[in-house]
Design a protein around this motif. Structure first.
Motif, mmCIF file in Angstrom:
data_model
loop_
_atom_site.group_PDB
_atom_site.id
_atom_site.type_symbol
_atom_site.label_atom_id
_atom_site.label_comp_id
_atom_site.label_asym_id
_atom_site.label_seq_id
_atom_site.Cartn_x
_atom_site.Cartn_y
_atom_site.Cartn_z
ATOM 1 N N ARG A 7 0.869 -1.281 -0.065
ATOM 2 C CA ARG A 7 -0.185 -0.082 0.006
ATOM 3 C C ARG A 7 0.652 1.306 -0.031
ATOM 4 O O ARG A 7 2.017 1.179 0.602
ATOM 5 C CB ARG A 7 -1.068 0.112 1.202
ATOM 6 C CG ARG A 7 -0.290 0.174 2.523
ATOM 7 C CD ARG A 7 -1.205 0.170 3.900
ATOM 8 N NE ARG A 7 -0.562 0.415 4.982
ATOM 9 C CZ ARG A 7 -0.351 1.699 5.340
ATOM 10 N NH1 ARG A 7 -0.832 2.801 4.767
ATOM 11 N NH2 ARG A 7 0.451 2.005 6.724
ATOM 12 N N LEU A 8 0.343 2.439 -0.738
ATOM 13 C CA LEU A 8 1.156 3.741 -0.460
ATOM 14 C C LEU A 8 0.664 4.643 0.455
ATOM 15 O O LEU A 8 -0.726 4.756 0.735
ATOM 16 C CB LEU A 8 1.066 4.220 -2.175
ATOM 17 C CG LEU A 8 1.460 3.310 -3.198
ATOM 18 C CD1 LEU A 8 1.154 4.266 -4.556
ATOM 19 C CD2 LEU A 8 2.914 2.720 -2.956
ATOM 20 N N ALA A 9 1.386 5.536 0.938
ATOM 21 C CA ALA A 9 1.031 6.538 2.092
ATOM 22 C C ALA A 9 2.256 7.601 1.920
ATOM 23 O O ALA A 9 3.350 7.497 1.534
ATOM 24 C CB ALA A 9 0.942 5.823 3.263
ATOM 25 N N ASP A 18 1.899 8.153 8.955
ATOM 26 C CA ASP A 18 1.235 8.095 7.615
ATOM 27 C C ASP A 18 0.236 8.936 7.354
ATOM 28 O O ASP A 18 -0.717 9.169 8.347
ATOM 29 C CB ASP A 18 0.951 6.757 7.394
ATOM 30 C CG ASP A 18 2.052 5.442 7.275
ATOM 31 O OD1 ASP A 18 3.067 6.061 7.314
ATOM 32 O OD2 ASP A 18 1.648 4.295 7.226
ATOM 33 N N VAL A 19 0.112 9.488 6.209
ATOM 34 C CA VAL A 19 -0.947 10.355 5.499
ATOM 35 C C VAL A 19 -1.355 9.624 4.217
ATOM 36 O O VAL A 19 -0.682 9.508 3.539
ATOM 37 C CB VAL A 19 -0.558 11.890 5.386
ATOM 38 C CG1 VAL A 19 -1.412 12.517 4.986
ATOM 39 C CG2 VAL A 19 0.320 12.460 6.609
ATOM 40 N N ASP A 78 11.659 -3.114 -4.253
ATOM 41 C CA ASP A 78 12.465 -4.286 -4.081
ATOM 42 C C ASP A 78 11.548 -5.367 -3.197
ATOM 43 O O ASP A 78 11.454 -5.063 -1.994
ATOM 44 C CB ASP A 78 13.944 -4.240 -3.537
ATOM 45 C CG ASP A 78 14.392 -5.344 -3.271
ATOM 46 O OD1 ASP A 78 14.154 -6.582 -3.552
ATOM 47 O OD2 ASP A 78 15.191 -5.686 -2.290
ATOM 48 N N LEU A 79 10.624 -6.145 -4.130
ATOM 49 C CA LEU A 79 9.908 -6.979 -3.361
ATOM 50 C C LEU A 79 10.668 -8.195 -2.788
ATOM 51 O O LEU A 79 11.130 -8.913 -3.816
ATOM 52 C CB LEU A 79 8.854 -7.343 -4.233
ATOM 53 C CG LEU A 79 7.632 -8.417 -3.752
ATOM 54 C CD1 LEU A 79 6.931 -7.841 -2.750
ATOM 55 C CD2 LEU A 79 6.754 -8.950 -4.917
ATOM 56 N N ASN A 80 10.504 -8.582 -1.656
ATOM 57 C CA ASN A 80 11.257 -9.541 -0.999
ATOM 58 C C ASN A 80 10.615 -10.005 0.216
ATOM 59 O O ASN A 80 9.602 -9.409 0.814
ATOM 60 C CB ASN A 80 12.866 -9.171 -0.872
ATOM 61 C CG ASN A 80 12.981 -8.220 0.339
ATOM 62 O OD1 ASN A 80 12.706 -8.551 1.573
ATOM 63 N ND2 ASN A 80 13.422 -7.001 -0.149
ATOM 64 N N PHE A 81 11.089 -11.213 0.614
ATOM 65 C CA PHE A 81 10.491 -11.960 1.921
ATOM 66 C C PHE A 81 11.542 -12.112 3.139
ATOM 67 O O PHE A 81 11.149 -13.035 3.756
ATOM 68 C CB PHE A 81 9.799 -13.049 1.531
ATOM 69 C CG PHE A 81 8.915 -13.036 0.320
ATOM 70 C CD1 PHE A 81 7.592 -12.338 0.442
ATOM 71 C CD2 PHE A 81 9.215 -13.787 -0.777
ATOM 72 C CE1 PHE A 81 6.746 -12.133 -0.832
ATOM 73 C CE2 PHE A 81 8.288 -13.467 -2.042
ATOM 74 C CZ PHE A 81 7.244 -12.884 -1.941
ATOM 75 N N GLN A 82 12.385 -11.136 2.764
ATOM 76 C CA GLN A 82 13.341 -11.287 4.031
ATOM 77 C C GLN A 82 12.872 -10.738 5.655
ATOM 78 O O GLN A 82 13.276 -11.344 6.662
ATOM 79 C CB GLN A 82 14.516 -10.544 3.925
ATOM 80 C CG GLN A 82 15.227 -10.917 2.668
ATOM 81 C CD GLN A 82 16.360 -10.016 2.353
ATOM 82 O OE1 GLN A 82 16.982 -9.161 3.081
ATOM 83 N NE2 GLN A 82 16.936 -10.048 0.947
ATOM 84 N N TYR A 86 7.863 -4.560 5.953
ATOM 85 C CA TYR A 86 9.061 -3.628 5.909
ATOM 86 C C TYR A 86 8.338 -2.434 4.984
ATOM 87 O O TYR A 86 7.576 -2.683 4.414
ATOM 88 C CB TYR A 86 10.321 -4.391 5.160
ATOM 89 C CG TYR A 86 9.891 -4.785 3.700
ATOM 90 C CD1 TYR A 86 10.472 -3.881 2.665
ATOM 91 C CD2 TYR A 86 9.508 -5.703 3.571
ATOM 92 C CE1 TYR A 86 10.447 -4.360 1.282
ATOM 93 C CE2 TYR A 86 9.431 -6.246 2.036
ATOM 94 C CZ TYR A 86 9.883 -5.507 1.007
ATOM 95 O OH TYR A 86 9.817 -5.986 -0.192
ATOM 96 N N GLU A 87 9.115 -1.040 5.178
ATOM 97 C CA GLU A 87 8.937 0.008 4.597
ATOM 98 C C GLU A 87 9.953 0.487 3.488
ATOM 99 O O GLU A 87 10.999 0.013 3.866
ATOM 100 C CB GLU A 87 8.488 1.014 5.434
ATOM 101 C CG GLU A 87 7.050 0.610 6.259
ATOM 102 C CD GLU A 87 6.783 1.775 7.462
ATOM 103 O OE1 GLU A 87 7.661 2.654 7.453
ATOM 104 O OE2 GLU A 87 5.716 1.654 8.043
#
Length: 205
Positions: A7-9, A18-19, A78-82, A86-87
């Protein structure tokens, strides 16, 4: 198979909270080609959340479109599953945002013409100037012309602004990025006229 979502904020400059990202009218997600007909997905409402599942990690492209003709801006994620969660923060710069976009930008902190979230004493006067630009000068055309100038001409423009600006003039010099920002509507009338004539001389009418 892993389930994931993004999601974006916006991040408020002062509170770091977050806004809602209301400055965007849509977000276009470009996924890995293996997603087939779901490779490109367009979300048109905040928080522009996308929900998917898959095995691999990859660089995700996100193209956000600003409201009020704010243009397209591409982000690389960077889409990862570490980590479970995360942001990632990205910086976006809008050149000469229109009034509606400008108002929405204020929801995440001070913008040009404001300091520490408080409007300058001449805020009302500046607003009037936005509605009544200097006679004979098309402010939008001036902004477009400035962006079309060559590097040497732009250096002259920056010098002209520094030499003729007033206390109400908003400028921001980002040396590391090699960028110089100015709110044209905060320039004194004589400087607006000088810039206009300079652009006409270099680019033609």
């Amino acid at each position: 198979m892993r389930s994931w979502n993004i999601r974006l904020a916006l991040v408020h400059e002062s509170t770091a909270e977050d806004v809602p990202a209301t400055i965007f009218e849509k977000a276009t997600y470009k996924l890995h080609p293996t997603f087939g007909d779901r490779e490109t997905q367009v979300i048109k409402r905040p928080p522009f959340k996308i929900q998917e599942e898959g095995w691999g990690e990859f660089d995700l492209r996100i193209i956000v479109t600003g409201v009020d003709k704010g243009g397209d801006h591409e982000l690389s994620h960077d889409l990862n599953f570490q980590q479970e969660r995360y942001e990632a923060e990205h910086k976006i710069t809008f050149k000469n945002p229109k009034p509606n976009l400008l108002e929405k930008l204020k929801e995440s902190g001070p913008v040009g013409g404001e300091e520490n979230g408080v409007k300058s004493k001449r805020g009302d006067e500046s607003a009037k100037k936005r509605k009544r630009p200097e006679k004979g000068v098309d402010m939008e055309k001036l902004a477009d012309s400035l962006q079309r100038l060559g590097e040497e001409d732009l250096l002259q423009v920056v010098e002209m602004i520094h030499n003729n600006k007033t206390a109400e003039t908003y400028t921001k010099n980002e040396v590391e990025q090699g960028e110089f920002h100015v709110d044209l509507y905060t320039l004194p009338d004589n400087l607006v006229r000088m810039l206009w004539e300079f652009c006409v001389e270099k680019l033609g009418s």
